[in-house]
Enzyme design. Structure first.
Site, short mmCIF file in Angstrom:
data_model
loop_
_atom_site.label_atom_id
_atom_site.label_comp_id
_atom_site.label_asym_id
_atom_site.label_seq_id
_atom_site.Cartn_x
_atom_site.Cartn_y
_atom_site.Cartn_z
N GLU A 114 10.12 -61.25 10.39
CA GLU A 114 10.87 -63.18 10.39
C GLU A 114 10.54 -62.79 11.91
O GLU A 114 11.24 -64.36 12.39
CB GLU A 114 12.68 -61.69 10.81
CG GLU A 114 13.00 -61.27 9.61
CD GLU A 114 14.76 -61.22 10.15
OE1 GLU A 114 15.15 -61.51 10.81
OE2 GLU A 114 15.28 -60.95 8.83
N GLU B 252 15.60 -56.26 3.55
CA GLU B 252 16.55 -55.95 4.26
C GLU B 252 17.14 -56.90 3.53
O GLU B 252 17.42 -57.84 3.27
CB GLU B 252 16.78 -56.62 5.61
CG GLU B 252 15.66 -55.73 7.15
CD GLU B 252 16.16 -56.85 8.07
OE1 GLU B 252 16.90 -57.50 8.33
OE2 GLU B 252 15.27 -57.03 9.05
#
Ligand SMILES: *[C@@H]1O[C@H](CO)[C@@H](O)[C@H](O)[C@H]1NC(C)=O
Ligand SMILES: *[C@@H]1O[C@H](CO)[C@@H](O)[C@H](O)[C@H]1NC(C)=O
Length: 448
Positions: A132, A243
């Site tokens: 991320e 995720e």
């Protein structure tokens, strides 16, 4: 390189276990910052593999860092724990804490190769460079006060360095990729990162998409929309679900209500169609030790238990709500269950393990990768994620200022970082790969 017999053995083992990697995410520390040791990881891995209703299918672990907490660049103890419990690994190098930190991630990857080649060869699903990092330098990431991220050009550098580190080792065939939020991939300014990857790891949380109609009943359609957007820019690369999940407790985001009932619905609608078909690392096994965060995504509570907080079975479930195509269980992931194709099964992804030396805030970040404050706030940065659902391409990214913290740590990428157009990033990537080739050659000689 693994031998043919090893490959065949792997193919057999993989086909016996499942058709795709299936597991959870595992932070390097607990919610209070306490560093996990090998026995902690063993307990978690054993618990995941024995969850009631799952037929022992959750046997893979995604990690955020290669570095054991408290050390400079020792391999994270999850690695020996995985060897002992026969847990496969999606290794991760933390890329948002600057050059020195990333050097330690690479050092830990090399130390892992030195210490564990021969034992991990068949266990590594892939290597992720970063988590991320692009989200954190996006407009929404900055608005959410997330940690410093990493520029696309720096990530491309880091990916090349990782490839160089595994070249000529037992992990040379392991696919290297990156993990980010779906909207980071659909941002044209980040295309050089996609080009540098073998696979793309997608993080997606409809729960946080509070500018959209996001009750859990829309979870599958929001997830599918995100998957389709990444598919549109992925080319031939597989998309791995690194995720996703729905919280069992916590605040309400627009129409998204956290509850065990809704967590079950999301598991059923989004998880069940993908399990065994697409590589999935669910968020998460446990995030409530020692105390329950808000929100909490764990399928078990503060104490590890084989009995989950909600039903995890997929028997009789409608598995048509998500379509990930044929790509995610593909040959490149090595997750293929096709035992007749020893090559694809053997070549899956068994990358190396980088090492990092997380400290303080970075440590917390390595727990889940979102917050610079505490592990319990790991997903707070997602709050405004939905606002970026239609990223502007090639944006001038004056927001690039945030990436300054990262580019500053890597002089070679400074020029690339300042470039706001994809073309500029691409040229930077090419330069970087030349450098990586040189490094790889040196490493290959060193190995010999
Ligand atoms: C697109 O990506 C660039 C580079 O990562 C970033 O600076 C920019 O903020 C992103 N755009 C949006 C709308 O988030
Ligand atoms: C987290 O980051 C924000 C924004 O950069 C900063 O204001 C805050 O002090 C940081 N918190 C911690 C605990 O480091």
């Amino acid at each position: 390189m693994p031998s043919t017999s090893n490959l065949l053995a792997l193919a057999a083992a993989v086909s016996t276990a499942s058709a795709a990697f299936q597991g959870f995410n595992y932070g390097a520390s607990y919610g209070d910052g306490t560093v996990k040791v090998q026995s902690n990881f063993e307990d978690e891995f054993n618990n995941a593999a024995s969850l009631v209703g799952t037929d022992g299918a959750f046997t893979s672990a995604r990690l955020y860092t290669m570095v054991q907490g408290g050390s400079t660049n020792d391999p994270i103890s999850a690695i020996p724990a995985a060897i002992k419990t026969k847990t496969s690994l999606l290794l991760g190098l933390w890329a948002s804490a600057g050059r020195t930190s990333f050097d330690n991630e690479i050092a830990a990857l090399k130390n892992t190769i030195d210490q564990y080649c021969g034992e991990i060869d068949d266990l590594v699903a892939g290597i992720s460079v970063g988590s991320e990092d692009l989200y954190r330098i996006s407009e929404t990431g900055i608005a959410a006060d997330s940690d410093p991220g990493c520029s696309p050009a720096t990530l491309v550098d880091y990916i090349a360095e990782t490839r160089a580190a595994i070249k000529g080792t037992c992990l040379s065939a392991i696919p290297v990729g990156h993990v980010d939020t779906w909207n980071a991939y659909s941002n044209d300014s980040n295309s050089a990162v996609i080009e540098a990857c073998d696979w793309l790891g997608m993080d997606t949380y409809p729960y946080y998409q509070d500018t959209e109609n996001n009750p859990v009943s829309e979870g599958a359609s929001l997830f599918q929309a995100a998957f389709d957007k990444v598919t549109a820019v992925a080319g031939s690369r597989e998309i791995w679900i690194t995720e996703t999940g729905w919280p069992v407790s916590g605040d309400t985001y627009n129409k998204a209500v956290a509850s065990t009932k809704n967590a079950r619905t999301y598991w059923e609608d989004v998880g069940c169609p993908m399990f065994g078909v697409t590589n999935v690392w669910w968020y998460t096994l446990q995030d409530a030790a020692p105390t329950t965060p808000n929100p909490s995504f764990g399928v078990v509570g503060s104490t590890l238990s084989k009995t989950p907080l909600y039903d995890l079975s997929c028997d009789g479930v409608d598995k048509t709500k998500i379509s990930t195509g044929s790509g995610s269980s593909g040959s490149s992931s090595g997750s293929s269950s096709s035992s007749s194709d020893s090559d694809s099964a053997a070549t899956p992804s068994t990358p190396a393990t980088p090492a990092s030396t997380p400290t303080g805030a970075q440590y917390s970040a390595s727990y889940g990768g979102y917050s610079n404050s505490t592990a319990t706030g790991i997903h707070s940065a997602y709050t405004t994620l939905a606002a970026a659902s239609t990223p502007t391409s090639g944006s001038s990214s004056g927001s690039g200022s945030d990436s300054g913290s990262d580019s500053g740590s890597s002089a070679s990428t400074a020029a690339g970082s300042s470039s706001t157009d994809a073309a500029g990033s691409s040229s930077g990537a090419q330069l970087n790969s030349f450098g990586a080739a040189a490094v790889a050659l040196i490493l290959a000689v060193a190995v010999l």
